[in-house]
Structure formats: C-alpha cells, structure tokens
Design a protein around this motif. Structure first.
Motif, short mmCIF file in Angstrom:
data_model
loop_
_atom_site.label_atom_id
_atom_site.label_comp_id
_atom_site.label_asym_id
_atom_site.label_seq_id
_atom_site.Cartn_x
_atom_site.Cartn_y
_atom_site.Cartn_z
N UNK A 175 0.86 -1.18 0.00
CA UNK A 175 0.00 0.00 0.00
C UNK A 175 0.89 1.23 0.00
N UNK A 176 0.73 2.10 -0.98
CA UNK A 176 1.50 3.34 -1.05
C UNK A 176 0.52 4.51 -0.90
N UNK A 177 0.75 5.34 0.11
CA UNK A 177 -0.11 6.49 0.35
C UNK A 177 0.68 7.77 0.13
N UNK A 178 0.07 8.72 -0.56
CA UNK A 178 0.73 9.99 -0.89
C UNK A 178 0.04 11.16 -0.16
N UNK A 179 0.39 11.42 1.07
CA UNK A 179 -0.21 12.57 1.75
C UNK A 179 0.37 13.88 1.21
N UNK A 180 -0.46 14.92 1.25
CA UNK A 180 0.05 16.25 0.97
C UNK A 180 0.76 16.75 2.22
N UNK A 181 1.11 18.02 2.28
CA UNK A 181 1.84 18.55 3.44
C UNK A 181 0.95 18.43 4.68
N UNK A 182 1.43 17.69 5.66
CA UNK A 182 0.61 17.56 6.87
C UNK A 182 1.19 18.37 8.01
N UNK A 183 0.30 18.79 8.88
CA UNK A 183 0.66 19.62 10.02
C UNK A 183 -0.11 19.11 11.23
N UNK A 184 0.29 19.54 12.42
CA UNK A 184 -0.41 19.11 13.62
C UNK A 184 -0.19 20.10 14.74
N UNK A 185 -0.62 19.71 15.92
CA UNK A 185 -0.56 20.60 17.06
C UNK A 185 0.82 20.54 17.72
N UNK A 186 1.39 21.72 17.98
CA UNK A 186 2.66 21.78 18.70
C UNK A 186 3.86 21.88 17.78
N UNK A 187 4.96 22.37 18.36
CA UNK A 187 6.18 22.60 17.58
C UNK A 187 6.74 21.31 16.99
N UNK A 188 6.55 20.18 17.68
CA UNK A 188 7.06 18.90 17.19
C UNK A 188 6.49 18.56 15.82
N UNK A 189 5.23 18.94 15.59
CA UNK A 189 4.57 18.65 14.32
C UNK A 189 4.87 19.67 13.23
N UNK A 190 5.52 20.78 13.60
CA UNK A 190 5.73 21.86 12.63
C UNK A 190 7.17 21.97 12.14
N UNK A 191 8.03 21.06 12.54
CA UNK A 191 9.45 21.24 12.24
C UNK A 191 9.79 21.13 10.76
N UNK A 192 8.91 20.49 9.98
CA UNK A 192 9.16 20.41 8.53
C UNK A 192 8.28 21.38 7.75
N UNK A 193 7.62 22.30 8.46
CA UNK A 193 6.76 23.29 7.82
C UNK A 193 7.19 24.69 8.28
N UNK A 194 8.35 25.18 7.85
CA UNK A 194 8.87 26.44 8.36
C UNK A 194 7.97 27.64 8.09
N UNK A 195 7.38 27.72 6.89
CA UNK A 195 6.54 28.89 6.60
C UNK A 195 5.28 28.88 7.46
N UNK A 196 4.65 27.72 7.58
CA UNK A 196 3.46 27.61 8.42
C UNK A 196 3.80 27.93 9.87
N UNK A 197 4.95 27.47 10.33
CA UNK A 197 5.38 27.76 11.70
C UNK A 197 5.56 29.26 11.91
N UNK A 198 6.10 29.93 10.91
CA UNK A 198 6.30 31.38 11.00
C UNK A 198 4.96 32.10 11.10
N UNK A 199 4.00 31.69 10.29
CA UNK A 199 2.67 32.30 10.34
C UNK A 199 2.04 32.12 11.71
N UNK A 200 2.12 30.91 12.24
CA UNK A 200 1.53 30.63 13.54
C UNK A 200 2.20 31.46 14.63
N UNK A 201 3.51 31.51 14.63
CA UNK A 201 4.24 32.25 15.65
C UNK A 201 3.95 33.74 15.58
N UNK A 202 3.87 34.29 14.39
CA UNK A 202 3.61 35.72 14.24
C UNK A 202 2.17 36.06 14.63
N UNK A 203 1.24 35.19 14.30
CA UNK A 203 -0.14 35.41 14.71
C UNK A 203 -0.27 35.34 16.23
#
Length: 282
Positions: free
Chosen positions: A139-167
C-alpha cells in the motif's frame, strides 16, 4: 494483529500510535526512542520480529541538494523501503504500508521538485516492481503537506510555523510577491486515521491522501489570526519574488475505500493549535 511502525519517533508515527493501538499491538522501530533500533538507510543484516502482520513505513530523509544529501535520500527513501520489503517477505508479513508523498507526482520542472520528490517517486516504482512478484500486499499512500498541534509537528513546515508564531505574537504576517499562492495542507490526525483504516482493511495500491480544499496563503494566515484572536495584519511584499502555487486536485478514491474523509478543517486545526498554546502558557 501486530504492527511494526518504522520511523517510530516521527511526528506521523506519534499520531498513528494512539488510533492503531486500539485494535493492534504496536511495536516501534527507528534510530532513536523506539522499541527496536532500525536505521532505514542501512538495514542490511536486520530481521523483523516474528508474528508481524503489517509494517507501516513512515521513515524518510528530507535531503538538501549536495552530493552527500542526495546519497542519503537515495539510501533512506529508495533503497530503505525496498530492503524493508525484502524483510517483510522473509518474516511473512502480510502488508507493507509505505508513506510516500504527493510530491512524488511533481513534474521535474516544478520549483518544488528535488531530491525528496525524486526519491519518493523512485521508491514507489521499485516497490511496484517488487509487489508484482511478492506475496506481500503493498500500500502506497501519498499525503500532501501535513501539520499538527505543537512545535514537534511543525518542524518540517517552516513557513506555516512562522505564520503561527507571528499570529500568536500579534505581529504582521508578510507574504513575498503579489501571488497569493495555493497550498494543500492536511491535518496529521486525519492522515493517521486513514493509514490505520488502510491497515485494518488491507487496502492495496497507490493512493493520494490530500485535503479536499487547497488554501491560499492569505486564507492560512487569516485562520491563524482568527484562532489566536490576534491583531496581526497581512501584507504582500510586491517588491519580492512571487511564490509559486503548489496545489493538488481533490481525490476521494482512498477515502471511500476506507470509509473516512478528513474531518479537521484548517480553521479547526489552527483552533487546536491556539488551544494547546494557551494551555501550555497557563
């Protein structure tokens, strides 16, 4: 049912463990903080525990562009899954679920195409060849960019992390260029539920796992601002280079097979992030 979770210390693996543990014994494997030490980039000589029914591979290398980075990506993202397939055969595992990426579909001309996308695509091709003559269901699954709650889930999403932190801080959110770029984000808990159901139902084949709605950067920023009740404003820096779109069409095929559609909207995801942040600060 006994399931081996490879890449067991990853953010996705953490999200998978809770729903999977409700119906299966879960054993984690990885380089650190796992039940079994297993380096996906070098598993020669390794053996899987006996009695494993399914293996879920969430391990991956997010490589740069140097020769050393390319070598690491090839070892971890291409040779690793193929070697894992061999181990599954030897241990008589029924199913291998390989977590690829929607980036495997990118054209080589895409500004987002690189070692990660190429290696994910090649792994799919090699696993497809192996599955044709193997008793292991792949079974091969192709997720798009995933995110979650907390810094641990955002470490591979730098732009999203920046938006969250600035907000969160009430600071202005600047978007380069004049193009309000499109992105496809899916919550990690939804991805985890889809993976777990794919194991339970022994779904075979290659499928997209994407959000049904692409979002513009301004929509992403607005959701974060609203969640944090922030006074932040959004500014486009027209003197900077435009950011390209990276959107993907909706696809219900996998969701219908597993009888589950993503439940967490991006707005709800930002509300969850804000609630967790407020709780941590209290």
């Amino acid at each position: 049912m006994k399931v081996l979770l490879v890449g067991g210390s990853s953010a996705l693996a953490h999200a998978i463990r809770k729903p999977l543990s409700a119906s299966a014994e879960v054993i984690t494997a990885g380089r650190t903080e796992c039940d079994i030490r297993l380096d996906i980039a070098d598993i020669s000589g390794a053996k899987l525990p006996s009695g494993i029914d399914a293996v879920i591979n969430t391990a991956a290398a997010f490589a740069g562009s140097s020769v050393a980075d390319l070598e690491q990506a090839a070892k971890a993202n291409v040779l690793g899954p193929v070697s894992l397939m061999r181990l599954c055969e030897a241990a008589e595992v029924q199913q291998l679920v390989h977590i690829s990426s929607i980036f495997a579909e990118l054209a080589t001309t895409s500004p987002f195409f690189g070692a990660y996308a190429l290696s994910k695509r090649q792994a799919e091709e090699w696993l497809g060849l192996a599955a044709a003559s193997s008793s292991v269901k792949v079974t091969v699954l192709r997720p798009s960019q995933f995110y979650g709650t907390g810094a641990f889930n955002r470490r591979h999403q730098p732009f999203l992390s920046t938006i969250i932190d600035r907000a969160r801080k009430g600071e202005d959110i600047a978007i380069y260029g004049s193009n309000d770029a499109l992105r496809n984000f899916i919550h990690v808990d939804d991805v985890a539920e889809v993976i777990v159901r794919s194991v339970r139902r022994q779904v075979a084949g290659t499928y997209r796992c994407v959000s049904q709605a692409n979002l513009r950067y301004s929509d992403i920023a607005k959701a974060a601002i609203e969640a944090f009740s922030s006074q932040s404003t959004i500014r486009f820096l027209s003197d900077k280079p435009d950011i390209a779109d990276n959107a993907f069409p909706p696809d219900e095929t996998l969701y219908r097979l597993v009888d589950y559609f993503p439940q967490i909207s991006f707005k709800r995801g930002m509300q969850m992030e804000a609630a967790a942040t407020d709780g941590a600060a209290a």
